[in-house]
Design a protein around this motif. Sequence first.
Motif, PDB file in Angstrom:
ATOM      1  N   ALA A   1       0.822  -1.166  -0.273  1.00 49.59           N
ATOM      2  CA  ALA A   1      -0.108  -0.120   0.083  1.00 49.59           C
ATOM      3  C   ALA A   1       0.860   1.166  -0.035  1.00 49.59           C
ATOM      4  N   VAL A   2       0.460   2.345  -0.711  1.00 50.58           N
ATOM      5  CA  VAL A   2       1.234   3.491  -0.858  1.00 50.58           C
ATOM      6  C   VAL A   2       0.315   4.671  -0.442  1.00 50.58           C
ATOM      7  N   CYS A   3       0.764   5.406   0.403  1.00 51.54           N
ATOM      8  CA  CYS A   3      -0.186   6.424   0.884  1.00 51.54           C
ATOM      9  C   CYS A   3       0.603   7.794   0.959  1.00 51.54           C
ATOM     10  N   GLY A   4      -0.346   8.779   0.745  1.00 52.19           N
ATOM     11  CA  GLY A   4       0.340  10.231   0.538  1.00 52.19           C
ATOM     12  C   GLY A   4      -0.769  11.210   0.324  1.00 52.19           C
ATOM     13  N   GLU A   5      -0.670  12.181  -0.184  1.00 49.23           N
ATOM     14  CA  GLU A   5      -1.713  13.327  -0.467  1.00 49.23           C
ATOM     15  C   GLU A   5      -1.705  14.200  -1.731  1.00 49.23           C
ATOM     16  N   PHE A   6      -2.867  14.595  -1.900  1.00 48.52           N
ATOM     17  CA  PHE A   6      -2.659  15.440  -3.234  1.00 48.52           C
ATOM     18  C   PHE A   6      -2.353  16.901  -2.834  1.00 48.52           C
ATOM     19  N   ASP A   7      -1.775  17.580  -3.802  1.00 47.86           N
ATOM     20  CA  ASP A   7      -1.600  19.007  -3.822  1.00 47.86           C
ATOM     21  C   ASP A   7      -2.576  19.666  -4.511  1.00 47.86           C
ATOM     22  N   ASP A   8      -2.432  20.928  -4.604  1.00 48.60           N
ATOM     23  CA  ASP A   8      -3.317  22.004  -5.097  1.00 48.60           C
ATOM     24  C   ASP A   8      -3.421  21.689  -6.787  1.00 48.60           C
ATOM     25  N   ASN A   9      -2.515  21.016  -7.296  1.00 43.26           N
ATOM     26  CA  ASN A   9      -2.636  20.682  -8.744  1.00 43.26           C
ATOM     27  C   ASN A   9      -3.066  19.340  -8.945  1.00 43.26           C
TER      28      ASN A   9
END
Length: 302
Positions: free
Chosen positions: A66-74
């Motif tokens: 599993a890969v976790c992270g977040e999305f930026d404004d773009n």
Amino acid sequence: MHKYMRAIGFSEYTDRKKLKELLTDVIMNSDHRAYTMNQEGILLGEFSKNHTHTKGTAESGTFGVAVCGEFDDNDKFIYEYYFPYLTGSGITSYEDVSVERHADKDSYAGICDDIKVGISLIFYLRNRIPYIKAQSTGKLPIRGTTLTLSGLSLKGSILLPIKKDEEQVLRVKKDSANRNKLLAAARQGDEDAIETLTLEDMDMYTTISRKIQKNDIFSLVDTYFMPYGVECDQYSVLGEITEFRLVTNDITGEKVYILTILCNELTFDVCINEKDLYGEPQVGRRFKGSIWLQGYINFPEE
């Protein structure tokens, strides 16, 4: 590299280039994707991909990354961390679970006080997205949840079972049920139950101390579940194998055992590389090893 990648068949993935290719493949060709907004308004994402021949996230007894992270404004995904996982089968506990965030990254630890074990079980939370979603929408605490535990192991061995006749098995079950009742009463502050449990523990210690001089410890201790090392979600376990199967990592071709074990009346799956398991598993034999404990909270709406 995450050291427990070896447990799911990635023992040769030691350089960053191969690992980066693997994680990119997980993100681009994931079997399951989950998204939610946290309390700060940041869109979080989690991508997971099974690496057994059985595909699909609904299948129990599958392992993957599993890969976790977040999305930026773009709307660009920013990778934060990854972890190997084993999808457990069945329900391990019906007790309530508490969850807390880790200090260094946006991952979570769960705590379950199951009286059958006698200690607080601390595990790595596998499905953080549903929890964060419930947290950000103010739906916590959620009643009616259940817990499915699983473990990844780097070293284990197979032990022969302790021979017990039918009468002994029934007596063990009866004693265990009585002890669970006493533990439940002790948690409510019953002084008589606390005193009875203390005396029983003293008697057991005396008996084992006397017998251990002439007997092997594993012929006296049938099962145990106890903390291991300094990390709070790692345990040393000894339990009876109720099911097992040998599966193949679909990328590396390495063989991996998935064992279902009964340990202190808790049933959960353990994944271990064939290279790291000493002995041949069979139903009825016992597995002894150290595990990294993971937990999947089954929310009512799932």
